[in-house]
Write an enzyme that holds these catalytic residues in place. Structure first.
Site, PDB file in Angstrom:
ATOM      1  N   HIS A   1      -1.497 -12.094   2.046  1.00 31.82           N
ATOM      2  CA  HIS A   1      -2.298 -10.864   2.097  1.00 31.82           C
ATOM      3  C   HIS A   1      -2.126 -10.195   3.451  1.00 31.82           C
ATOM      4  O   HIS A   1      -1.982 -10.870   4.473  1.00 31.82           O
ATOM      5  CB  HIS A   1      -3.784 -11.193   1.899  1.00 31.82           C
ATOM      6  CG  HIS A   1      -4.094 -11.748   0.542  1.00 31.82           C
ATOM      7  ND1 HIS A   1      -4.757 -12.940   0.352  1.00 31.82           N
ATOM      8  CD2 HIS A   1      -3.842 -11.259  -0.695  1.00 31.82           C
ATOM      9  CE1 HIS A   1      -4.905 -13.166  -0.945  1.00 31.82           C
ATOM     10  NE2 HIS A   1      -4.348 -12.164  -1.608  1.00 31.82           N
ATOM     11  N   GLY A   2      -2.187  -8.869   3.474  1.00 28.78           N
ATOM     12  CA  GLY A   2      -2.115  -8.136   4.742  1.00 28.78           C
ATOM     13  C   GLY A   2      -0.680  -7.810   5.109  1.00 28.78           C
ATOM     14  O   GLY A   2       0.203  -7.771   4.246  1.00 28.78           O
TER      15      GLY A   2
ATOM     16  N   VAL B   1      -1.736  -5.132  -5.044  1.00 28.75           N
ATOM     17  CA  VAL B   1      -1.500  -4.310  -3.849  1.00 28.75           C
ATOM     18  C   VAL B   1      -2.853  -3.850  -3.312  1.00 28.75           C
ATOM     19  O   VAL B   1      -3.628  -3.208  -4.025  1.00 28.75           O
ATOM     20  CB  VAL B   1      -0.653  -3.070  -4.196  1.00 28.75           C
ATOM     21  CG1 VAL B   1      -0.433  -2.228  -2.944  1.00 28.75           C
ATOM     22  CG2 VAL B   1       0.689  -3.473  -4.815  1.00 28.75           C
TER      23      VAL B   1
ATOM     24  N   HIS C   1       0.337 -12.200  -5.573  1.00 30.47           N
ATOM     25  CA  HIS C   1      -0.580 -11.645  -4.569  1.00 30.47           C
ATOM     26  C   HIS C   1       0.230 -11.176  -3.363  1.00 30.47           C
ATOM     27  O   HIS C   1       1.383 -11.560  -3.189  1.00 30.47           O
ATOM     28  CB  HIS C   1      -1.597 -12.714  -4.145  1.00 30.47           C
ATOM     29  CG  HIS C   1      -2.692 -12.875  -5.146  1.00 30.47           C
ATOM     30  ND1 HIS C   1      -3.969 -12.403  -4.924  1.00 30.47           N
ATOM     31  CD2 HIS C   1      -2.696 -13.396  -6.389  1.00 30.47           C
ATOM     32  CE1 HIS C   1      -4.712 -12.664  -5.990  1.00 30.47           C
ATOM     33  NE2 HIS C   1      -3.968 -13.270  -6.894  1.00 30.47           N
ATOM     34  N   GLY C   2      -0.395 -10.349  -2.526  1.00 32.51           N
ATOM     35  CA  GLY C   2       0.243  -9.983  -1.259  1.00 32.51           C
ATOM     36  C   GLY C   2       1.394  -9.012  -1.410  1.00 32.51           C
ATOM     37  O   GLY C   2       2.438  -9.161  -0.752  1.00 32.51           O
TER      38      GLY C   2
ATOM     39  N   ASP D   1     -11.695  -9.234  -7.738  1.00 42.91           N
ATOM     40  CA  ASP D   1     -10.636  -9.933  -7.004  1.00 42.91           C
ATOM     41  C   ASP D   1     -11.211 -11.006  -6.066  1.00 42.91           C
ATOM     42  O   ASP D   1     -12.191 -10.761  -5.356  1.00 42.91           O
ATOM     43  CB  ASP D   1      -9.841  -8.892  -6.192  1.00 42.91           C
ATOM     44  CG  ASP D   1      -8.428  -9.348  -5.916  1.00 42.91           C
ATOM     45  OD1 ASP D   1      -7.904 -10.164  -6.695  1.00 42.91           O
ATOM     46  OD2 ASP D   1      -7.829  -8.875  -4.926  1.00 42.91           O
ATOM     47  N   HIS D   2     -10.585 -12.165  -6.072  1.00 42.00           N
ATOM     48  CA  HIS D   2     -10.871 -13.244  -5.104  1.00 42.00           C
ATOM     49  C   HIS D   2     -12.351 -13.531  -4.896  1.00 42.00           C
ATOM     50  O   HIS D   2     -12.850 -13.501  -3.766  1.00 42.00           O
ATOM     51  CB  HIS D   2     -10.267 -12.898  -3.737  1.00 42.00           C
ATOM     52  CG  HIS D   2      -8.787 -13.034  -3.699  1.00 42.00           C
ATOM     53  ND1 HIS D   2      -8.151 -14.247  -3.712  1.00 42.00           N
ATOM     54  CD2 HIS D   2      -7.818 -12.095  -3.649  1.00 42.00           C
ATOM     55  CE1 HIS D   2      -6.852 -14.051  -3.674  1.00 42.00           C
ATOM     56  NE2 HIS D   2      -6.611 -12.753  -3.639  1.00 42.00           N
TER      57      HIS D   2
ATOM     58  N   THR E   1      -3.660  -3.828   0.888  1.00 41.77           N
ATOM     59  CA  THR E   1      -3.565  -3.308   2.264  1.00 41.77           C
ATOM     60  C   THR E   1      -2.852  -1.957   2.300  1.00 41.77           C
ATOM     61  O   THR E   1      -3.264  -1.041   3.031  1.00 41.77           O
ATOM     62  CB  THR E   1      -2.817  -4.336   3.147  1.00 41.77           C
ATOM     63  OG1 THR E   1      -3.487  -5.595   3.024  1.00 41.77           O
ATOM     64  CG2 THR E   1      -2.788  -3.913   4.596  1.00 41.77           C
TER      65      THR E   1
HETATM   66  P1  13P Z   1      -1.972  -7.083   0.039  1.00 42.60           P
HETATM   67  O1  13P Z   1      -3.183  -6.662   0.801  1.00 42.60           O
HETATM   68  O2  13P Z   1      -0.990  -7.812   0.899  1.00 42.60           O
HETATM   69  O3  13P Z   1      -1.347  -5.935  -0.692  1.00 42.60           O
HETATM   70  O4  13P Z   1      -2.424  -8.157  -1.053  1.00 42.60           O
HETATM   71  C1  13P Z   1      -3.192  -7.725  -2.131  1.00 42.60           C
HETATM   72  C2  13P Z   1      -3.709  -8.852  -2.942  1.00 42.60           C
HETATM   73  O5  13P Z   1      -3.027  -9.818  -3.196  1.00 42.60           O
HETATM   74  C3  13P Z   1      -5.078  -8.723  -3.443  1.00 42.60           C
HETATM   75  O6  13P Z   1      -5.516  -9.832  -4.134  1.00 42.60           O
END
Ligand code: 13P
Length: 291
Positions: free
Chosen positions: A181-182, A238, A215-216, A82-83, A240
């Site tokens: 994110h977060g 998912v 994402h997020g 990821d990322h 956080t």
């Molecule tokens: P969250 O931490 O908001 O769930 O986002 C996860 C994400 O997009 C990981 O790439």
């Protein structure tokens, strides 16, 4: 047997309008938990590791655990990096046995994003059956080493997205549409649903071609999650939420059993907490029984 790349999983999801849960893990107990729950729910699965856990556990260890779990599982499972902002580390994880790689050059100018994404895509397609995810626009918030302030966040331009995919050959696209994110600062984050629909139609109106990633995931209401899936988000990230589940379960167990020194029981409490969250997400994403 059940080792797959993300592209294979997401074509089916895009066609049938459900999303595959892409769950970020930070240790091997979590890896086992997400796999066990996905098997119980007969759901296809994407396990994700960001750069920090990938480095601390080591790509070859993650890949070996992934292979062992996936080969004996009756569901298809993908292992995703990821990322990652570092082209060399993308290569390392592809060589180790990850089956989907996300090169995140979204903070770079467009031409540099294209250059790095194309380089990783060409490499992954050459060395194995490995799909690649790229990002256009920037998702706000913090995920591992990626930090994007609200001022820096920029939504994905649909026409630029078409060019980006053509110029890079990338398999899967994460378009920034306002998710972050977060933890969201507001109960109703401003998301651009029309933009997602437009991007979906440009790529997938005549059948699945370029699956889209949301994402997020953490903190979005169930209604919003369902809407994003209905509009064509077929990989749903998912992270956080699972970190909170892990820390809270550890804290609660230790607080209630302060005199005990049995790590296996802490692991069991964590596993159960993670499995509960995976169960919740699988229901929302509509992927139960799709394996
Ligand atoms: P969250 O931490 O908001 O769930 O986002 C996860 C994400 O997009 C990981 O790439």
């Amino acid at each position: 047997m059940a080792i797959v790349n993300a592209r294979e999983l997401l074509f089916k999801a895009t066609e049938e309008k459900y999303a595959v849960g892409a769950f970020n893990i930070t240790n091997i107990i979590e890896m086992e938990a997400v796999v066990e729950e996905a098997i119980e729910r007969k759901a296809p699965l994407i396990i994700q590791a960001s750069v920090s856990p990938s480095k601390s556990i080591r790509p070859e260890v993650i890949a070996a655990v992934y292979r062992t779990l996936a080969e004996s599982a009756p569901i298809p499972i993908c292992m995703h990096l990821d990322h990652c902002t570092d082209v060399d580390f993308c290569r390392t994880c592809a060589d180790a046995g990850y089956t989907n790689i996300m090169i995140d050059a979204s903070k770079q100018v467009y031409e540099e994003n294209v250059r790095q994404t194309r380089e990783v895509t060409e490499y992954c397609h050459r060395v194995g059956n490995i799909s690649v995810e790229g990002e256009l626009g920037t998702v706000a918030g913090v995920e591992d080493q990626i930090k994007v302030s609200e001022d820096e966040a920029a939504l994905c331009d649909p026409e630029a997205a078409v060019r980006f995919v053509e110029e890079t050959g990338v398999d899967i696209l994460a378009p920034a549409i306002g998710t972050a994110h977060g933890i969201y600062k507001t109960a109703n984050p401003k998301l651009d649903f029309d933009r997602l629909k437009r991007i979906f139609d440009l790529f997938n109106a005549k059948g699945p071609r370029v699956p889209l990633v949301i994402h997020g995931g953490t903190g979005l209401s169930p209604e919003v999650v369902k809407k994003l899936v209905a509009l064509g988000g077929s990989k749903f990230n998912v992270s956080t939420d699972l970190k909170h589940a892990l820390i809270d379960a550890t804290f609660d167990y230790i607080s209630a059993n302060r005199a005990q020194y049995n790590p296996g029981k802490v692991d069991k409490a964590v596993k159960e907490a993670i499995k509960k969250r995976i169960n919740y997400w699988i229901d929302l994403l509509g992927c139960a029984g799709k394996a």
